[in-house]
Design a protein around this motif. Structure first.
Motif, mmCIF file in Angstrom:
data_model
loop_
_atom_site.group_PDB
_atom_site.id
_atom_site.type_symbol
_atom_site.label_atom_id
_atom_site.label_comp_id
_atom_site.label_asym_id
_atom_site.label_seq_id
_atom_site.Cartn_x
_atom_site.Cartn_y
_atom_site.Cartn_z
ATOM 1 N N ILE A 235 -4.833 14.170 5.311
ATOM 2 C CA ILE A 235 -5.940 13.500 4.611
ATOM 3 C C ILE A 235 -5.518 13.099 3.198
ATOM 4 N N ARG A 236 -4.313 13.467 2.795
ATOM 5 C CA ARG A 236 -3.869 13.151 1.443
ATOM 6 C C ARG A 236 -3.215 11.776 1.393
ATOM 7 N N GLN A 237 -3.522 11.025 0.363
ATOM 8 C CA GLN A 237 -2.930 9.703 0.143
ATOM 9 C C GLN A 237 -2.081 9.752 -1.117
ATOM 10 N N TYR A 238 -0.859 9.211 -1.007
ATOM 11 C CA TYR A 238 0.061 9.290 -2.144
ATOM 12 C C TYR A 238 0.742 7.941 -2.340
ATOM 13 N N GLY A 239 0.900 7.515 -3.594
ATOM 14 C CA GLY A 239 1.505 6.222 -3.900
ATOM 15 C C GLY A 239 2.826 6.377 -4.627
ATOM 16 N N MET A 240 3.741 5.447 -4.375
ATOM 17 C CA MET A 240 5.011 5.415 -5.088
ATOM 18 C C MET A 240 5.451 3.962 -5.253
ATOM 19 N N CYS A 241 6.242 3.687 -6.289
ATOM 20 C CA CYS A 241 6.696 2.327 -6.575
ATOM 21 C C CYS A 241 8.116 2.148 -6.055
ATOM 22 N N VAL A 242 8.350 1.065 -5.308
ATOM 23 C CA VAL A 242 9.652 0.818 -4.683
ATOM 24 C C VAL A 242 10.086 -0.627 -4.942
ATOM 25 N N HIS A 243 11.414 -0.834 -4.927
ATOM 26 C CA HIS A 243 11.944 -2.189 -5.110
ATOM 27 C C HIS A 243 11.772 -3.022 -3.844
ATOM 28 N N THR A 244 11.997 -2.413 -2.688
ATOM 29 C CA THR A 244 11.818 -3.099 -1.410
ATOM 30 C C THR A 244 11.012 -2.205 -0.481
ATOM 31 N N CYS A 245 10.199 -2.811 0.343
ATOM 32 C CA CYS A 245 9.368 -2.044 1.266
ATOM 33 C C CYS A 245 10.224 -1.470 2.396
ATOM 34 N N PRO A 246 9.918 -0.284 2.885
ATOM 35 C CA PRO A 246 10.708 0.348 3.950
ATOM 36 C C PRO A 246 10.475 -0.315 5.302
ATOM 37 N N PRO A 247 11.305 0.033 6.318
ATOM 38 C CA PRO A 247 11.085 -0.500 7.667
ATOM 39 C C PRO A 247 9.659 -0.236 8.140
ATOM 40 N N GLY A 248 9.104 -1.225 8.823
ATOM 41 C CA GLY A 248 7.731 -1.107 9.302
ATOM 42 C C GLY A 248 6.702 -1.622 8.325
ATOM 43 N N PHE B 278 5.882 -4.817 5.051
ATOM 44 C CA PHE B 278 6.285 -6.065 4.415
ATOM 45 C C PHE B 278 5.604 -6.146 3.057
ATOM 46 N N GLY B 279 6.236 -6.849 2.123
ATOM 47 C CA GLY B 279 5.718 -6.928 0.761
ATOM 48 C C GLY B 279 4.739 -8.063 0.574
ATOM 49 N N VAL B 280 3.638 -7.793 -0.105
ATOM 50 C CA VAL B 280 2.631 -8.800 -0.434
ATOM 51 C C VAL B 280 2.450 -8.791 -1.949
ATOM 52 N N ARG B 281 2.750 -9.916 -2.584
ATOM 53 C CA ARG B 281 2.615 -10.004 -4.031
ATOM 54 C C ARG B 281 1.194 -10.462 -4.393
ATOM 55 N N GLY B 282 0.614 -9.778 -5.367
ATOM 56 C CA GLY B 282 -0.737 -10.104 -5.802
ATOM 57 C C GLY B 282 -0.806 -10.304 -7.305
ATOM 58 N N LEU B 283 -1.963 -10.719 -7.787
ATOM 59 C CA LEU B 283 -2.135 -10.963 -9.218
ATOM 60 C C LEU B 283 -2.087 -9.665 -10.010
ATOM 61 N N GLU B 284 -2.663 -8.604 -9.456
ATOM 62 C CA GLU B 284 -2.724 -7.337 -10.178
ATOM 63 C C GLU B 284 -1.663 -6.343 -9.720
ATOM 64 N N VAL B 285 -1.393 -6.295 -8.441
ATOM 65 C CA VAL B 285 -0.434 -5.320 -7.923
ATOM 66 C C VAL B 285 0.253 -5.880 -6.680
ATOM 67 N N ASN B 286 1.541 -5.580 -6.536
ATOM 68 C CA ASN B 286 2.291 -5.924 -5.331
ATOM 69 C C ASN B 286 2.243 -4.729 -4.390
ATOM 70 N N ARG B 287 1.929 -4.972 -3.141
ATOM 71 C CA ARG B 287 1.747 -3.871 -2.190
ATOM 72 C C ARG B 287 2.685 -3.969 -0.995
ATOM 73 N N CYS B 288 3.045 -2.812 -0.454
ATOM 74 C CA CYS B 288 3.724 -2.731 0.839
ATOM 75 C C CYS B 288 2.648 -2.546 1.899
ATOM 76 N N THR B 289 2.596 -3.481 2.847
ATOM 77 C CA THR B 289 1.588 -3.430 3.908
ATOM 78 C C THR B 289 2.278 -3.143 5.232
ATOM 79 N N ARG B 290 1.711 -2.248 5.999
ATOM 80 C CA ARG B 290 2.322 -1.830 7.264
ATOM 81 C C ARG B 290 2.201 -2.926 8.325
ATOM 82 N N CYS B 291 3.269 -3.133 9.100
ATOM 83 C CA CYS B 291 3.210 -4.036 10.259
ATOM 84 C C CYS B 291 2.223 -3.446 11.269
ATOM 85 N N ARG B 292 1.483 -4.321 11.926
ATOM 86 C CA ARG B 292 0.466 -3.828 12.855
ATOM 87 C C ARG B 292 1.094 -3.115 14.054
#
Length: 206
Positions: free
Chosen positions: A63-76, A78-92
């Motif tokens: 149930i715990r959620q944890y965030g970390m900053c990475v240069h490239t998103c891991p396997p599984g 993809f990176g989505v760049r946004g105005l406020e924050v760039n996120r790693c989004t999981r492939c479906r």
């Protein structure tokens, strides 16, 4: 006497402040280890926002959620760049190793084949597996064979005992555009020449 008590209280107060400062430094150091690249970080949930060009990766442990900053998103992911924050989004799809968008896979995990952005354990009908790229490539069904051509030798239909004849079949326009893998489109076979050339040509052939 009052002066001694005052000095003693001052000493105790100084020791408490020193202890608190040491604890704060230790806590801050431990927090910074988990907040590399963060602009805003929480001791309980890690990174909340990242520096420019970095991606925020959020993973869950129960149930715990944890965030970390990475240069490239891991396997599984993809990176989505946004105005406020760039996120790693999981492939479906869990069988997708890397994807262009949530629903469009670019590379599948082992034992899966890629076809039109999706991962399959077996290639769909009308396609063939390509072991080198682990992709499914559409196969084509050429048209019927043409009649055998005239028997020729070096582009002549006379003057030799043996020659070759050929036949061809056409590929549908759609198959040519998609670059699909097709079976043989031309066949040749040995044939017996039946005509003798007139005098001049016969001498040249001999």
């Amino acid at each position: 006497m009052q002066w001694i008590i005052f000095m003693l209280l001052l000493f105790i107060s100084s020791m408490e402040m020193l202890t608190q400062n040491r604890w704060k430094k230790q806590a801050s150091a431990g927090l910074l280890e988990n907040c590399t690249g963060c602009v805003l970080c929480s001791e309980d949930n890690g990174c909340i926002t990242c520096h420019h060009r970095l991606f925020l990766l959020i993973w869950r442990d129960g149930i715990r959620q944890y965030g970390m900053c990475v240069h490239t998103c891991p396997p599984g992911y993809f990176g989505v760049r946004g105005l406020e924050v760039n996120r790693c989004t999981r492939c479906r799809s869990p069988s997708c190793e890397s994807c262009f968008s949530r629903d469009f896979c670019m590379k599948c995990k082992d034992k899966f084949y890629l076809y039109k952005g999706q991962c399959f354990r077996q290639c769909p009908p009308g396609t063939a597996a390509q072991p080198g790229t682990r992709e499914c490539q559409e196969t084509c069904e050429p048209g019927p064979w043409s009649e055998w051509s005239a028997c020729t030798h070096e582009s002549r239909t006379c003057g030799c005992k043996w020659g070759v004849e050929t036949r061809v079949r056409e590929v549908p326009e759609a198959a040519r555009e998609e670059g699909t893998a097709c079976p043989a489109l031309l066949e040749t076979r040995r044939c017996r020449m039946k005509k003798h050339c007139p005098g001049g040509e016969h001498r040249a052939a001999g």
